[in-house]
Scaffold this active site. Structure first.
Site, mmCIF file in Angstrom:
data_model
loop_
_atom_site.group_PDB
_atom_site.id
_atom_site.type_symbol
_atom_site.label_atom_id
_atom_site.label_comp_id
_atom_site.label_asym_id
_atom_site.label_seq_id
_atom_site.Cartn_x
_atom_site.Cartn_y
_atom_site.Cartn_z
ATOM 1 N N GLU A 124 66.011 11.651 15.652
ATOM 2 C CA GLU A 124 65.523 11.470 14.292
ATOM 3 C C GLU A 124 66.727 11.230 13.382
ATOM 4 O O GLU A 124 67.666 12.034 13.365
ATOM 5 C CB GLU A 124 64.740 12.707 13.829
ATOM 6 C CG GLU A 124 64.367 12.714 12.363
ATOM 7 C CD GLU A 124 63.594 11.475 11.931
ATOM 8 O OE1 GLU A 124 64.051 10.809 10.979
ATOM 9 O OE2 GLU A 124 62.556 11.173 12.552
ATOM 10 N N CYS B 30 55.051 12.962 6.493
ATOM 11 C CA CYS B 30 54.037 13.925 6.062
ATOM 12 C C CYS B 30 54.664 15.211 5.546
ATOM 13 O O CYS B 30 54.327 15.690 4.467
ATOM 14 C CB CYS B 30 53.071 14.231 7.204
ATOM 15 S SG CYS B 30 51.813 15.439 6.756
ATOM 16 N N CYS C 222 52.231 14.116 2.776
ATOM 17 C CA CYS C 222 51.051 14.975 2.584
ATOM 18 C C CYS C 222 51.370 16.359 2.069
ATOM 19 O O CYS C 222 50.715 16.846 1.139
ATOM 20 C CB CYS C 222 50.286 15.133 3.905
ATOM 21 S SG CYS C 222 50.479 13.833 5.114
ATOM 22 N N LYS D 125 53.109 16.478 -1.461
ATOM 23 C CA LYS D 125 52.104 15.905 -2.366
ATOM 24 C C LYS D 125 51.022 16.916 -2.700
ATOM 25 O O LYS D 125 50.647 17.100 -3.864
ATOM 26 C CB LYS D 125 51.506 14.662 -1.720
ATOM 27 C CG LYS D 125 50.474 13.903 -2.536
ATOM 28 C CD LYS D 125 49.009 14.107 -2.162
ATOM 29 C CE LYS D 125 48.662 14.403 -0.744
ATOM 30 N NZ LYS D 125 48.067 13.318 -0.022
ATOM 31 N N ALA E 250 68.087 5.640 16.567
ATOM 32 C CA ALA E 250 67.957 5.116 17.927
ATOM 33 C C ALA E 250 67.327 3.730 17.893
ATOM 34 O O ALA E 250 66.496 3.440 17.034
ATOM 35 C CB ALA E 250 67.107 6.051 18.777
ATOM 36 N N TYR F 31 45.419 5.389 -1.635
ATOM 37 C CA TYR F 31 45.549 6.852 -1.674
ATOM 38 C C TYR F 31 46.714 7.308 -2.561
ATOM 39 O O TYR F 31 46.552 8.134 -3.454
ATOM 40 C CB TYR F 31 45.847 7.398 -0.271
ATOM 41 C CG TYR F 31 44.765 7.380 0.750
ATOM 42 C CD1 TYR F 31 44.120 8.559 1.121
ATOM 43 C CD2 TYR F 31 44.419 6.217 1.424
ATOM 44 C CE1 TYR F 31 43.159 8.594 2.121
ATOM 45 C CE2 TYR F 31 43.458 6.222 2.422
ATOM 46 C CZ TYR F 31 42.835 7.405 2.770
ATOM 47 O OH TYR F 31 41.887 7.413 3.753
ATOM 48 N N GLU G 140 46.436 9.266 -6.176
ATOM 49 C CA GLU G 140 46.805 10.682 -6.125
ATOM 50 C C GLU G 140 47.923 10.991 -7.099
ATOM 51 O O GLU G 140 47.866 11.992 -7.841
ATOM 52 C CB GLU G 140 47.202 11.060 -4.696
ATOM 53 C CG GLU G 140 46.010 11.141 -3.752
ATOM 54 C CD GLU G 140 46.388 11.389 -2.307
ATOM 55 O OE1 GLU G 140 45.514 11.829 -1.536
ATOM 56 O OE2 GLU G 140 47.550 11.131 -1.929
ATOM 57 N N ARG H 214 46.313 -4.675 -8.968
ATOM 58 C CA ARG H 214 45.995 -6.108 -8.996
ATOM 59 C C ARG H 214 44.551 -6.383 -8.593
ATOM 60 O O ARG H 214 44.030 -7.464 -8.843
ATOM 61 C CB ARG H 214 46.953 -6.894 -8.101
ATOM 62 C CG ARG H 214 46.851 -6.580 -6.622
ATOM 63 C CD ARG H 214 47.732 -7.518 -5.798
ATOM 64 N NE ARG H 214 49.128 -7.443 -6.166
ATOM 65 C CZ ARG H 214 49.876 -8.513 -6.467
ATOM 66 N NH1 ARG H 214 49.344 -9.725 -6.437
ATOM 67 N NH2 ARG H 214 51.147 -8.375 -6.794
ATOM 68 N N GLY I 172 51.482 0.108 -1.136
ATOM 69 C CA GLY I 172 51.182 0.080 0.291
ATOM 70 C C GLY I 172 52.351 0.550 1.130
ATOM 71 O O GLY I 172 53.446 0.807 0.630
ATOM 72 N N ASP J 83 51.726 5.728 12.657
ATOM 73 C CA ASP J 83 51.668 4.644 11.673
ATOM 74 C C ASP J 83 52.396 3.383 12.126
ATOM 75 O O ASP J 83 52.110 2.283 11.635
ATOM 76 C CB ASP J 83 52.263 5.106 10.340
ATOM 77 C CG ASP J 83 51.394 6.138 9.640
ATOM 78 O OD1 ASP J 83 50.419 6.608 10.250
ATOM 79 O OD2 ASP J 83 51.700 6.476 8.479
ATOM 80 N N THR K 114 48.127 11.357 9.289
ATOM 81 C CA THR K 114 48.912 12.287 10.101
ATOM 82 C C THR K 114 48.131 12.901 11.262
ATOM 83 O O THR K 114 48.628 12.932 12.398
ATOM 84 C CB THR K 114 49.508 13.385 9.203
ATOM 85 O OG1 THR K 114 50.395 12.768 8.265
ATOM 86 C CG2 THR K 114 50.253 14.420 10.017
ATOM 87 N N ALA L 23 40.549 12.336 3.098
ATOM 88 C CA ALA L 23 40.396 12.801 1.724
ATOM 89 C C ALA L 23 41.424 12.135 0.829
ATOM 90 O O ALA L 23 42.525 11.776 1.273
ATOM 91 C CB ALA L 23 40.557 14.320 1.655
ATOM 92 N N HIS M 140 23.948 29.811 -0.464
ATOM 93 C CA HIS M 140 23.769 29.775 -1.916
ATOM 94 C C HIS M 140 24.502 30.936 -2.581
ATOM 95 O O HIS M 140 24.516 32.042 -2.033
ATOM 96 C CB HIS M 140 22.271 29.861 -2.246
ATOM 97 C CG HIS M 140 21.967 29.770 -3.700
ATOM 98 N ND1 HIS M 140 22.027 28.589 -4.392
ATOM 99 C CD2 HIS M 140 21.619 30.738 -4.596
ATOM 100 C CE1 HIS M 140 21.705 28.813 -5.658
ATOM 101 N NE2 HIS M 140 21.458 30.121 -5.807
ATOM 102 N N GLU N 277 25.805 23.403 -0.210
ATOM 103 C CA GLU N 277 24.399 23.553 0.158
ATOM 104 C C GLU N 277 23.581 22.308 -0.181
ATOM 105 O O GLU N 277 22.504 22.098 0.383
ATOM 106 C CB GLU N 277 23.786 24.771 -0.525
ATOM 107 C CG GLU N 277 23.611 24.642 -2.030
ATOM 108 C CD GLU N 277 22.977 25.884 -2.650
ATOM 109 O OE1 GLU N 277 21.847 26.225 -2.257
ATOM 110 O OE2 GLU N 277 23.629 26.501 -3.514
#
Length: 454
Positions: free
Chosen positions: A35, A43, A48, A51, A115, A179, A183, A200, A263, A304, A312, A342, A437, A442
Site C-alpha cells: 500500500e 473508505c 465512508c 464522511k 507496486a 452520492y 452528502e 450539469r 465522479g 472499485d 465498500t 444509502a 409500534h 412499521e
C-alpha cells in the site's frame, strides 16, 4: 534488487484487498500486501467512515433546535471545525492501526510501497524490490475525477482534500449530483455554511427511483441548499475572499470554496497492466469474470478498480469470495443483485432492489405501495420534514422487488429489509408481520392500499 516469493501478493490495502489477504492467509497462504498510502483505503481514510462522522456532526444543529419542543433549554451551541477534524483524525488513525494489525496477526507481510506489474507473476515495488507471486490481486480502488479542462481547475478541491480543510468556509459550491456531492452539500449546510449544489444534469442521483430523486431535492432545498441543475462550470478565478465561478451562459457566482464531486474512476494508472496482459475497459476499469479473474491467468481484481458496484461492502465481499475460490478451493460467485445502499444526506435516503422505473423497464407489471408522513419526533419539534416510503411489488407473484426510504434512520431500515428481499419475501409476508409500534419502520408492514395514479 531482491526477490521474494508469495502465494498471493495484493496490490492495494483498502477494504477489498485487506479482506482478501486476511482470508487467504487463514487458508495457509503466504501473503504480502503493498500500500503506497495508508492501510484502510478510501473508505476508512477519506471516504465512508470520516464522511459519516461529519454527517453526525452536521445533524447536531437539528438536535439542538428540536430539543426546545421537548422542554429542553439549550445554551451555547457554537461549533469548532478544528476540534471535529482533530477528533476525526484520531479515530481514523486508530482504525488504520487496527487494519494493519489484523493483517500482521494473520501473518500477512505489509509493505509501505507503490507496486506495479512487471509481467505475469512479477511485481516491482517502488523501493526496488521485485516480488514473485503465484497469484496477484489488484485492489487499488478508485480516485476522484478532476476538472482538467477548464481555467482555474487547480483551485478546486476534491473529496480527497475536503477532510483536511484548515477552517470551515462561509460559502461553498459543490459540483456534482451523485452520492458524494449531495452528502457533502448536506454536511456543509448542516454546519451553517451557505451551500450551493451545482449539477450539469436535470436531477441528482441518476439511477435512483424518480420519486426519491424528486423528494430528496425538495428536502435539500427546504434546508436552505441552493440547487442549480442543468448548470455547467467553465472556469474558476481568484477574487477577494474566494473564487469567481464562470458558468456556461455567461453567469458568474462567487464562493469561498469549490468542491468537485463529479465522479470517481478506477485507479489503474501506471499499474503495468498492459505488460501483464490485463485487459481494461473504456474507463480504465479492469475487466474480470464472475470469479474476479482478469484476462491474465493468475491475476485477479476486486473492488472499485473493476467498476462493478462501487461500494465498500461489495469490495469486501468480492475480496472474501476471491480468497475462498482460489485458496479455500470453494468457488464463490458474488451476487451483485439486491445490494442495499444509502445516501447519508439529511434527510437520509436508502434503497434496495428495483426502482419503479427499472421494474417497468424489465417488463414487470407492478403494484406500488407508498406512505408519506411526519415522523413522531417532528410533531413536538415543529419540523415539517416528512418521511417517504415505497414498496415496488411484482403484481404477478406478489414478490417485493424494491424498497425505498427517505427519512431518519433510512439506512438502518433498508439494511434489514434487504434480508427479506434476498429471501424472496412477498408483500403478503410484509402484511403478516406484526408492526413494532411506535416506529417509522412499521409503515412497511401496515401499507395495505395499492397506490392508484390520480
Amino acid at each position: 534488487m531482491t526477490a521474494t516469493d508469495y502465494d498471493l501478493f495484493v496490490i492495494g490495502g483498502g477494504s477489498g484487498g485487506v479482506r482478501a489477504a486476511r482470508i487467504a492467509a487463514g487458508y495457509g497462504a503466504k501473503v504480502g500486501i503493498a500500500e503506497s498510502d495508508r492501510f484502510g483505503g478510501t473508505c476508512v481514510i477519506r471516504g465512508c467512515v470520516p464522511k459519516k462522522l461529519l454527517v453526525y456532526a452536521s445533524r447536531y444543529g437539528d438536535d439542538f433546535e428540536d430539543a426546545r419542543g421537548f422542554g429542553w433549554s439549550v445554551g451555547d451551541t457554537s461549533f469548532d471545525w478544528a476540534s471535529l477534524i482533530a477528533n476525526k483524525d484520531r479515530e481514523i488513525a486508530r482504525l488504520e492501526r487496527i487494519y494493519e494489525g489484523n493483517l500482521k496477526a494473520r501473518g500477512v507481510t505489509t509493505i509501505a510501497a507503490r507496486a506495479r506489474l512487471e509481467g505475469p507473476g512479477v511485481v516491482a515495488l517502488s523501493d526496488a524490490t521485485r516480488i514473485k507471486a503465484r497469484t496477484i490481486l489488484i485492489a487499488t480502488g478508485g480516485r476522484p475525477v478532476r476538472y482538467g479542462d477548464i481555467p482555474g481547475a487547480a483551485h478546486i478541491v476534491t473529496s480527497n482534500e475536503i477532510f483536511e480543510l484548515p477552517r470551515l468556509p462561509k460559502r461553498i459550491v459543490v459540483c456534482g449530483g451523485g452520492y458524494i456531492a449531495v452528502e457533502f452539500a448536506a454536511i456543509f449546510a448542516g454546519l451553517g455554511v451557505e451551500t450551493t449544489l451545482m449539477h450539469r444534469g436535470a436531477k441528482i442521483l441518476r439511477g435512483f427511483d424518480e420519486e426519491l430523486r424528486d423528494g430528496l431535492m425538495e428536502a435539500l432545498a427546504g434546508r436552505g441548499i441552493t440547487l442549480r441543475m442543468d448548470t455547467v462550470l467553465e472556469g474558476v478565478a481568484e477574487c477577494p475572499g474566494g473564487f469567481n465561478l464562470a458558468l456556461r451562459g455567461g453567469e458568474t457566482v462567487e464562493t469561498e470554496l469549490v468542491l468537485s464531486a463529479i465522479g470517481r474512476e478506477p485507479a489503474t494508472h501506471d499499474l503495468g497492466l498492459e505488460t501483464a496482459g490485463v485487459r481494461t475497459g473504456p474507463r480504465g476499469e479492469i475487466i474480470v469474470d464472475a470469479y474476479s479473474e482478469t484476462s491474465a491467468p493468475g491475476i485477479y481484481a476486486v473492488g472499485d478498480v473493476t467498476d462493478r458496484i462501487n461500494l465498500t461492502p461489495v469490495a469486501i465481499r468480492e475480496g472474501h469470495a476471491f480468497a475462498d475460490t482460489v485458496f479455500g478451493k470453494k468457488p464463490v460467485k458474488v451476487d451483485h443483485s439486491l445490494v442495499p445502499t444509502a445516501v447519508f444526506t439529511t434527510p437520509e435516503l436508502a434503497t434496495v432492489g428495483l426502482s419503479e422505473e427499472a421494474a417497468r423497464a424489465q417488463g414487470f407489471e407492478i403494484d406500488l405501495y407508498k406512505s408519506r408522513f411526519r415522523p413522531m419526533r417532528n410533531t413536538l419539534s415543529g419540523r415539517e420534514e416528512r418521511t417517504f416510503m415505497k414498496l415496488v411489488v411484482d403484481a404477478a407473484t406478489d414478490r417485493v422487488l424494491g424498497c425505498h426510504v427517505i427519512g431518519p434512520d433510512a439506512a438502518e431500515m433498508v439494511q434489514m429489509a434487504a434480508i427479506a428481499l434476498h429471501l424472496g419475501a412477498r408483500k403478503a409476508d410484509f402484511d403478516a408481520t406484526v408492526a413494532l409500534h411506535p416506529s417509522a419502520a412499521e409503515e412497511f408492514v401496515t401499507m395495505r392500499d395499492k397506490w392508484v395514479a390520480p
